[in-house]
Design a protein around this motif. Structure first.
Motif, short mmCIF file in Angstrom:
data_model
loop_
_atom_site.label_atom_id
_atom_site.label_comp_id
_atom_site.label_asym_id
_atom_site.label_seq_id
_atom_site.Cartn_x
_atom_site.Cartn_y
_atom_site.Cartn_z
N ASN A 57 -5.31 -0.51 6.23
CA ASN A 57 -5.53 -1.69 5.40
C ASN A 57 -6.09 -2.82 6.26
O ASN A 57 -6.49 -2.61 7.40
N ASP A 58 -6.11 -4.02 5.74
CA ASP A 58 -6.77 -5.14 6.43
C ASP A 58 -5.97 -5.62 7.63
O ASP A 58 -4.74 -5.48 7.67
N SER A 106 -0.61 0.11 5.96
CA SER A 106 -0.47 -1.31 6.32
C SER A 106 -0.02 -1.49 7.76
O SER A 106 0.92 -2.22 8.07
N SER A 125 0.82 -1.22 0.00
CA SER A 125 0.00 0.00 0.00
C SER A 125 0.85 1.26 0.00
O SER A 125 0.60 2.20 -0.76
N ASP A 150 -5.31 2.62 -2.82
CA ASP A 150 -4.05 3.36 -2.64
C ASP A 150 -3.98 4.52 -3.62
O ASP A 150 -3.46 5.60 -3.29
N ASP A 166 -3.73 4.82 6.64
CA ASP A 166 -4.59 3.81 6.01
C ASP A 166 -4.15 2.48 6.59
O ASP A 166 -3.08 1.97 6.26
N GLU A 172 -13.43 -1.76 6.52
CA GLU A 172 -12.40 -1.44 7.52
C GLU A 172 -12.90 -0.40 8.51
O GLU A 172 -12.60 -0.46 9.70
#
Length: 317
Positions: free
Chosen positions: A166-167, A136, A42, A257, A164, A192
């Motif tokens: 992310n997962d 991330s 990312s 992204d 961000d 998210e």
């Protein structure tokens, strides 16, 4: 002073389209529609997108001393990203991600983390930047442990900040105390956002307006990506919503992204939330024109007219 410092992950992506949902074992050879080697991670994709939009951009990340690390750094340099803040791990390999893309736009993501867990916030150098973006969070526990202090340090020098996450592969979604308060913006997708907001209080969240309220109460402006439905941001007592453009994507890998890169470029150019959302939606959509997260990222000349066509509305709560 540079425009943007991005902190986080960088790795090659192997993008496979047309694979069965469960590939057969038994050493069976399965033919697929296509395969692409691309820059992934990312943070790396955001950095490339921002550089393509004309921002002076640096990336702080870690890669191994291997061919995959060479590929990552060479690709970033070719995109105009300053990699002077990237470090090479002496023993651990570069992370690697395989994306199995389905025809409906969904995908399975398999990541070998390699040296990502070893990246430490202490390895991020003192850089004068207008904005610092981290990505991330859940893949990099050492970076995560020091990220609050790192972002606070940059804010003390006048930089704005964003995250961000992310997962979360563990599905826990717990953030370090004070992290959201150290961010001017948090940039999740809708799923998210619901998970992060639920973890804040321990109460599950199933409605986006509730998630926006909880995330905003923690400090940042939440900016939530909604795929083809655009995006929404909550600022004080107003929801700012952007819709369009509608596109038929070739590949959605890295679209979020690309959205981040467009948002940051728009924000740094004008300091206006509505304008930043329009740039974000335009750049996210345009990035889906080709396989991989960076191949179709727009230039400034492409993004500007696309952003001007985005419909942005404000709703006072």
């Amino acid at each position: 002073m540079i425009d943007l410092l991005v902190v986080g992950d960088a790795n090659p992506d192997v993008l496979v389209s047309g694979a069965p949902e469960t590939p057969p074992a038994g050493q069976a050879e399965t033919l697929v529609d296509s395969g692409t080697l691309a820059l992934g991670g990312s943070a790396a994709i955001v950095a490339c997108g921002a550089a393509r939009l004309g921002l002076s951009t640096a990336l702080a990340a870690t890669v191994g001393r291997d061919a995959a690390g060479d590929f990552v750094l060479d690709t970033l340099r070719a995109a105009g990203v300053d990699v002077g803040a990237c470090v090479r791990h002496e023993t651990l390999p570069t992370a690697l991600t395989v994306c199995l893309n389905r025809a409906d736009g969904d995908r399975a993501i398999l990541t070998a983390p390699g040296c990502l867990p070893a990246f430490d916030a202490a390895q991020v150098p003192e850089v004068r930047a207008r904005h610092v973006h981290a990505a991330s969070y859940f893949l990099q526990p050492r970076l995560a442990a020091g990220l609050t202090a790192l972002l606070e340090r940059f804010r003390s020098t006048g930089a704005s900040t964003s995250l961000d996450t992310n997962d979360d592969p563990a599905g826990e979604w717990r953030l370090a105390p004070g992290l959201l308060a150290a961010c001017d913006f948090v940039l999740p997708n809708e799923a998210e956002a619901l998970a992060l907001a639920g973890a804040l209080t321990g109460d599950p969240v199933s409605a986006l307006p509730v998630a926006l309220t909880r995330l905003a109460a923690a400090g940042p402006v939440p900016v939530v990506k909604r795929g083809g439905d655009g995006a929404v941001a909550r600022y004080e007592d107003t929801d700012v919503t952007a819709r369009g453009p509608r596109v038929t994507p070739v590949d959605t890998v890295g679209a979020g992204d690309g959205f981040d890169a467009g948002f940051l470029a728009g924000w740094l150019a004008k300091g206006d939330l509505a304008e930043a959302l329009a740039w974000a939606c335009a750049c996210g959509a345009l990035s889906t024109r080709a396989a991989g997260g960076t191949a179709a990222q727009p230039t400034l000349a492409e993004a500007e007219p696309a952003a001007a066509r985005i419909r942005v509305t404000r709703e006072h709560l």
